[in-house]
Each structure stands twice: as C-alpha cells, then as structure tokens.
Design a protein around this motif. Structure first.
Motif, PDB file in Angstrom:
ATOM      1  N   CYS A 227      27.637  21.270  15.118  1.00 64.79           N
ATOM      2  CA  CYS A 227      28.849  21.955  14.651  1.00 64.79           C
ATOM      3  C   CYS A 227      30.097  21.399  15.341  1.00 64.79           C
ATOM      4  CB  CYS A 227      28.728  23.460  14.892  1.00 64.79           C
ATOM      5  SG  CYS A 227      27.433  24.261  13.914  1.00 64.79           S
TER       6      CYS A 227
ATOM      7  N   THR B 127      37.809  27.652  11.325  1.00 66.33           N
ATOM      8  CA  THR B 127      36.426  27.141  11.354  1.00 66.33           C
ATOM      9  C   THR B 127      35.390  28.207  10.966  1.00 66.33           C
ATOM     10  OG1 THR B 127      36.261  27.669  13.724  1.00 66.33           O
ATOM     11  CG2 THR B 127      37.002  25.450  13.127  1.00 66.33           C
ATOM     12  N   TYR B 128      35.815  29.285  10.309  1.00 63.44           N
ATOM     13  CA  TYR B 128      34.880  30.379  10.052  1.00 63.44           C
ATOM     14  C   TYR B 128      33.711  29.939   9.180  1.00 63.44           C
ATOM     15  CZ  TYR B 128      36.497  31.174   5.230  1.00 63.44           C
ATOM     16  OH  TYR B 128      36.776  31.042   3.907  1.00 63.44           O
ATOM     17  N   LYS B 129      33.936  28.981   8.266  1.00 64.08           N
ATOM     18  CA  LYS B 129      32.838  28.519   7.417  1.00 64.08           C
ATOM     19  C   LYS B 129      31.765  27.825   8.247  1.00 64.08           C
ATOM     20  CE  LYS B 129      35.599  27.938   3.203  1.00 64.08           C
ATOM     21  NZ  LYS B 129      36.079  26.974   2.176  1.00 64.08           N
ATOM     22  N   ILE B 130      32.177  27.027   9.211  1.00 63.52           N
ATOM     23  CA  ILE B 130      31.211  26.338  10.077  1.00 63.52           C
ATOM     24  C   ILE B 130      30.529  27.349  10.995  1.00 63.52           C
ATOM     25  CG2 ILE B 130      30.888  24.444  11.691  1.00 63.52           C
ATOM     26  CD1 ILE B 130      31.851  23.629   8.938  1.00 63.52           C
TER      27      ILE B 130
ATOM     28  N   ARG C  98      39.676  31.392  12.577  1.00 62.96           N
ATOM     29  CA  ARG C  98      39.913  31.515  11.137  1.00 62.96           C
ATOM     30  C   ARG C  98      39.739  30.175  10.439  1.00 62.96           C
ATOM     31  NH1 ARG C  98      45.364  35.349  11.038  1.00 62.96           N
ATOM     32  NH2 ARG C  98      44.281  37.342  11.449  1.00 62.96           N
TER      33      ARG C  98
ATOM     34  N   PHE D 149      29.792  30.464  10.222  1.00 63.78           N
ATOM     35  CA  PHE D 149      28.730  31.074   9.417  1.00 63.78           C
ATOM     36  C   PHE D 149      27.603  30.073   9.156  1.00 63.78           C
ATOM     37  CE2 PHE D 149      32.067  34.164   8.109  1.00 63.78           C
ATOM     38  CZ  PHE D 149      31.377  35.310   8.441  1.00 63.78           C
ATOM     39  N   ALA D 150      27.975  28.810   8.946  1.00 64.81           N
ATOM     40  CA  ALA D 150      26.950  27.792   8.684  1.00 64.81           C
ATOM     41  C   ALA D 150      26.070  27.569   9.905  1.00 64.81           C
ATOM     42  CB  ALA D 150      27.618  26.478   8.276  1.00 64.81           C
TER      43      ALA D 150
ATOM     44  N   TYR E  79      39.320  19.736   9.706  1.00 61.60           N
ATOM     45  CA  TYR E  79      39.480  20.570  10.898  1.00 61.60           C
ATOM     46  C   TYR E  79      40.179  19.868  12.061  1.00 61.60           C
ATOM     47  CZ  TYR E  79      35.896  23.181   8.363  1.00 61.60           C
ATOM     48  OH  TYR E  79      35.190  23.855   7.407  1.00 61.60           O
TER      49      TYR E  79
END
Length: 649
Positions: free
Chosen positions: A566, A215-218, A213, A220-221, A576
């Motif tokens: 990442c 690191t979800y943006k990374i 939850r 998706f990135a 993070y």
C-alpha cells in the motif's frame, strides 16, 4: 530414540469415551443451568441499573466547562450566553484562573489585538480587561508581553508566579469541542505549549485528515490485500510447515556448530599467544592470554553441552515435532476448507465493540446520577455520589467484564467446535458452513451455561486485577512512591493475579474444546482438559511453541507485506504522490489494519491448532484402544499420514 512410540496417556487414566469414535458426541443436553439462571438474574439487575441511569443521570453536564463559581459555561444561569471557558493564564498550575466568554478572542496577524474579553466575571476573574499585575491592585504598564514567550524566564524570574496569579492575558485562540479556548498560532503553541502533550497543532491534524481522505480507497483495499496475503500464508503452512520447521531446526544446529568452530579457533590463537608469553617468563597468573584461552575453552565446552542436550531433546521429541507439524498443517487446511470460520472473530469483535459502546454510554449516565458541579480548582466537572451509586458503578464494571469474557468464550467455543466437527466429518460432503452454524446452535442451546461459568471465573480474576491496579495507582497519587515493603507486596499481588488470569484462560480454552468434543459440563470438561494437557505436556509444549512462532510470523508477514504494498501504491501512483502531505499517517493506518487482520487470522488459526491437537491425541488414544479404527482413515490427510507412519514404527 526417534522412532519410539509417542506416549499419549489417557485423559484420566481410562480410555476416552467410545462414542468419540464417531466424532464429537451428538447426544447432548443442557449443562450448568444454575450458571445460566445466575447470568439471567445478573442481566436483569444490569438492565435495572442502567435504566435508573438513563432516567436519573445527567451526562450532558459532564461535557460542560465550569468557571471558578461552579457555573457551567453555556448552560447555567448567568453564563448561558458565554459557552466557552477561557484560561487567562494558559499554563499548567493556573487552570483555576478561568472565565466564561461569549467567543474565543481571535484576530488576524498584523491587526490590532483586543484589550478586553467578552466574558462573565466571577470570584477569581473580576475584570474582563487585559491587565498585568503582581498584586491584583497595581497594574504594570510597561510589561512586555513577549516575556511570556521565553520559557527560560519562568525559572529565572521569581515574580512570574505572582504575575500569573493576578494578570489577565489576551491571546489569539481557537475553540475546541465548542467548550475550550486554546492558544492558536505557531508562536504560542510552540513556545508556551511546546512541553504539553495534550495540545496538538490544528494545521497538522488537518493535514492528517486530508491525507486519509485522499487515500481512503487504498485504506479500504488494504483489508482485502491483508486477507489475500493471510490466505496465501495459510497455503504455505498447509504444504511447507514441515519444511520450514525442519529447516529452522537444521539452521539452529548449524549455528551452534559454527559458533563452536569459531570459539575453538579463537581459543587456539590465544593458546599460541599464551605459550609465547610463558616462554618469555610471564607467570600464568599474569598471563592474560592464558586466562582468555581458558574462558574461550569453557565457552566452547558449554556450547558443546548445549548442542548435545539439544540433539538429545530432538531425538526424544522427534515424533512430537512431527505430530506438531501435522497439527499445524491440518489447522491451515481447516481454515482454507472452512472459510466461514473467518467470519466468527470480526462478528464477535463488532458485538464486543457494540457492547462496550453501550457500556460506556450507560456508565456515564450512572456516573452522572450523583451531584454534578464545578470546582474552584479546575474547569472540569466533578461528581459527588452516595454509597448506592458507588455500588451501582462497581456492579456495572463487574458485569461488563463478565459479558466481555462471555462473548470471548462463545467465540472460542464456536471455533473449537467447528474444528472438532470438521476433523471427523470433513470427508462426508458437509456444507462448509455446517460446522459454524452447528457450533453456534450448540453454544446457545446446550452449553451457554458452561460458557457463562468459564466467563465468570475469568471475570472474577480480571475484577481482582482491576482493583489491585487501582490500589497501586491511588497509592502513587496520594503517597508518591509507597514504602518498599508495601510496594513489593502490592506488586507481588499484581503479578500473581496476572499469572492466575493466564492460567484461568488456559483452563477455559481447554475446557471449551473438551465441551465441543464430549458435551460435558464445565467442571468435568475443565478437569479432562487439564489432565489431557498434563499427561501430554511435552506434546502441548512442542505444538504450542512451534504454533506460536508461526502465528507471530503470520501477523508480522501480513502486516509488513500489506503495509509495503500500500505504501508503494500511494508513493508511486500519480493519483496520490503529488497530493499527499505525508505518507506517514496512511501508512500507519495500513499497518494497524493489516495487523488487526493478521491477528484475526491467528485467533482462528491458534484456536484451531489447540482443538485439532486435542482431537489428534484423542484419536491416538482411540486407535490404541481399538486398532481397527486406523483403517477407517477418518482424520484429515496430514494427521492421517502421521498416524499411518506412526503405526509402522
């Protein structure tokens, strides 16, 4: 010699269709209509069967846990208000000692533990009170509960088995899936369940979820990063494939030469030692240094032979290597100029996942059409079927394999057809999406029956492989290790089936490319594709070998590069690094996602290599039959450069 003309034989002894001089044949008609009709009939039968499953199946009963009386906890009469199954002796081998409870026993550390379960008794568990007994009649008042926590006692104490068979243990527990009570707390999980793979620490799982939850943006990135790295790799292949290939070949010969020099130096050193030993009167048969010298000298001669054969092969295959490099460059150019082809694998992956989702759901409905009931041996549901339901399940499996193979066939055809159309029309100002959309139209209107035919052949082989694996599994389950002759026979059949599946996949792939070029039916295209590969085996082998290396390197390059970038972001960024419990799970997801993206790139790249190779060989044949076509410069730049240089030689 290196300048010898490449020997590209016609597909079946005659020059290719002259209409191919204008690119893939436009005048097409519907092919293999019988297979199309057969598939429609099979689909109707599939729909009828799953409709029966949805009407008559009872899959919800499969999800319940059952007590030894065969009652579904939380569902059946008598245990409706007791939805959880509780294992009174939570160890493998005693799963039949279970009882339905209204709630899983749970208490805070330091408080008094309950001495009675809120349960519904059954034929095995006749009392809900905690008790320790060796015979089911007399209780052991002074039994030490911590005895259970020492696994060494299980093997050393002969009465432990009796204890587990007659006692009811109350332990701190947590419900899982609203069905099962499992031990909770580090003491029980580590010492009682430490050797069971199917029990995981809830705390660790919660940490994993929290890290995902966070690191979800990374995560998706990472998809975009992997795509960018993939396009960069295609750019490198477009301009540097030849340099990388020849550099690798050069380094290969350098390594052989250096190894020969090393062996020669070592051999000379041992030769000197052997001469000293001989001077001291040591017989040749006892002179170990002399034996070592002979061994090194033989190895050096062997390496010289390998190097000589490699050089001879390089000279013989020089033009084939050049053509393979041109094909690889052209394939990279195709992926870059027609980016819409990158949408084909993910779209069909979603279709495949959606189809298998429907298949799995309908499978459980059909599976539960039989009599679903409990068992006295396990808390899981068991099902008894009649022969008709068995036949439904077998057909359901075969249709699933057939449709899965068909979706893959359509995806392969679209990629191959797009590459073939682009190969001849890339300079005509066509819209970049034209090739994909036109290929989709051709796959549905003209060649759906042919694709069904190829998918059917593959599905039959996969179906046979499934049953061979099932037979092998059943033999091990019921007989242990089967007798050697039988085991050898089954293993041979499994090996043959696996090899034949790869052969059918190879035939299908080349047939689909030929269909994309000529519009023939499946059998004709398969024959032409096979002859083309057979008559140009050297070119196919070289191109496939070099292409496979670059494809593997691409997947690894995309996966490791994306994962590293990442990982650096989540471990160095203040957003993070201080909040992460561990970077392991997010990093694992980065790798999986980027590897899938790399595999997606390679599914397009690999199929385009195969299609462009066949287009290039066909172009060579056409030019041999009509040299004037070379002046039109119809082929993409890397192939055209090869053709121009090839003509001068």
């Amino acid at each position: 010699m290196s300048h010898k003309e490449v020997d590209n034989k016609p597909m079946h002894g005659n020059p290719p269709d002259e209409q191919l001089a204008n690119g893939p044949i436009e005048n097409r008609s519907c092919q293999d209509l019988i297979c199309f009709i057969l598939f429609i009939g099979a689909t109707v039968a599939f729909v009828v069967i799953i409709s029966m499953g949805f009407n008559e199946g009872k899959p919800e009963r499969l999800s319940y846990a059952y007590d030894p009386n065969g009652r579904a906890c939380g569902h059946d009469e008598g245990v409706f208000n007791a939805p959880y199954i509780y294992l009174v002796a939570p160890l493998v081998g005693y799963l039949n000692r279970s009882v339905c409870v209204t709630q899983c026993p749970n208490w805070q550390e330091g408080t008094q533990s309950p001495n009675r379960l809120e349960c519904v008794v059954n034929n095995v568990i006749t009392n809900c009170s905690e008790r320790y007994s060796y015979d089911g009649v007399n209780d052991i008042r002074d039994f030490d509960k911590n005895f259970l926590l020492n696994k060494e006692n299980y093997a050393n104490e002969p009465s432990v088995d009796k204890l587990f068979n007659y006692s009811t243990f109350i332990y701190n527990s947590t419900n899982v899936l609203d069905r099962l009570c499992i031990p909770s707390g580090e003491q029980y999980v580590e010492k009682i369940y430490g050797n069971m793979d199917d029990i995981a620490s809830v705390q660790i799982f919660e940490q994993w979820v929290a890290d995902i939850r966070l690191t979800y943006k990374i995560i998706f990135a990472s998809v975009g990063i992997a795509f960018a790295i993939g396009l960069f790799y295609m750019l490198v292949m477009r301009y540097c494939a030849g340099t990388l290939t020849w550099t690798a070949i050069f380094l290969y010969f350098v390594c052989i030469v250096l190894f020969i020099i090393y062996l020669n130096d070592k051999a000379n050193a041992y030769k000197t030692k052997a001469a000293l030993n001989t001077a001291q009167g040591i017989a040749d048969t006892d002179n170990q240094d002399l034996q070592t010298y002979y061994g090194l000298k033989g190895s050096m001669i062997g390496m010289c032979i390998i190097g000589g054969l490699s050089l001879f092969g390089l000279l013989c295959y020089f033009n084939r290597i050049r053509m393979a490099i041109a094909v690889i460059k052209t394939s990279a150019l195709f992926v870059m100029e027609v980016p819409s082809v990158m949408l084909v694998p993910p779209i069909f992956s979603l279709l495949v996942m959606g189809y298998w989702g429907l298949w799995i759901i309908s499978f459980f409905y059909i599976y539960s059409m039989g009599e679903v009931k409990g068992s006295s041996d396990t808390p899981l549901a068991t099902v008894e079927w009649d022969d008709n339901i068995r036949y439904y399940l077998i057909y359901h499996l075969f249709y699933g394999l057939w449709t899965n193979a068909l979706l893959q066939a359509i995806s392969q055809f679209i990629l191959a057809s797009s590459a073939c159309l682009w190969f001849y029309q890339h300079s005509d100002g066509q819209l970049i999406h034209f090739y994909v959309l036109e290929s989709v139209k051709r796959s549905i209107i003209y060649h759906f029956g042919s694709l069904v035919f190829g998918a059917l052949l593959l599905a039959i082989v996969q179906f046979i492989r499934f049953w061979l694996e099932y037979i092998n599994y059943q033999m091990k389950q019921f007989q242990g290790d089967p007798k050697q002759p039988i085991k050898c026979f089954i293993d041979c059949l499994r090996c043959y089936a696996s090899c034949f599946e790869r052969f059918v996949s190879f035939i299908n792939k080349n047939a689909f490319i030929q269909i994309a070029l000529t519009g023939d039916n499946f059998l004709t295209a398969a024959k032409n594709g096979f002859y083309l590969a057979w008559n140009n085996a050297g070119q196919f082998a070289v191109t496939s070998g070099i292409g496979s290396v670059f494809c593997t390197l691409c997947k690894l390059f995309i996966a490791f590069s994306t994962t590293f970038l990442c990982y650096m972001i989540i471990t160095t960024s203040d957003t993070y690094k201080d909040k992460l419990n561990s970077p392991i799970v997010p990093t694992l997801l980065f790798f999986i996602i980027s590897y899938v993206i790399g595999d997606l790139f390679m599914s397009v790249y690999g199929m385009s290599i195969d299609a462009i190779l066949q287009c290039s060989i066909t172009e060579l044949e056409l030019i041999k039959a009509n040299p004037g076509l070379l002046k039109k410069k119809r082929a993409p730049q890397p192939i055209q450069e090869f053709l121009d240089e090839h003509k001068k030689q």
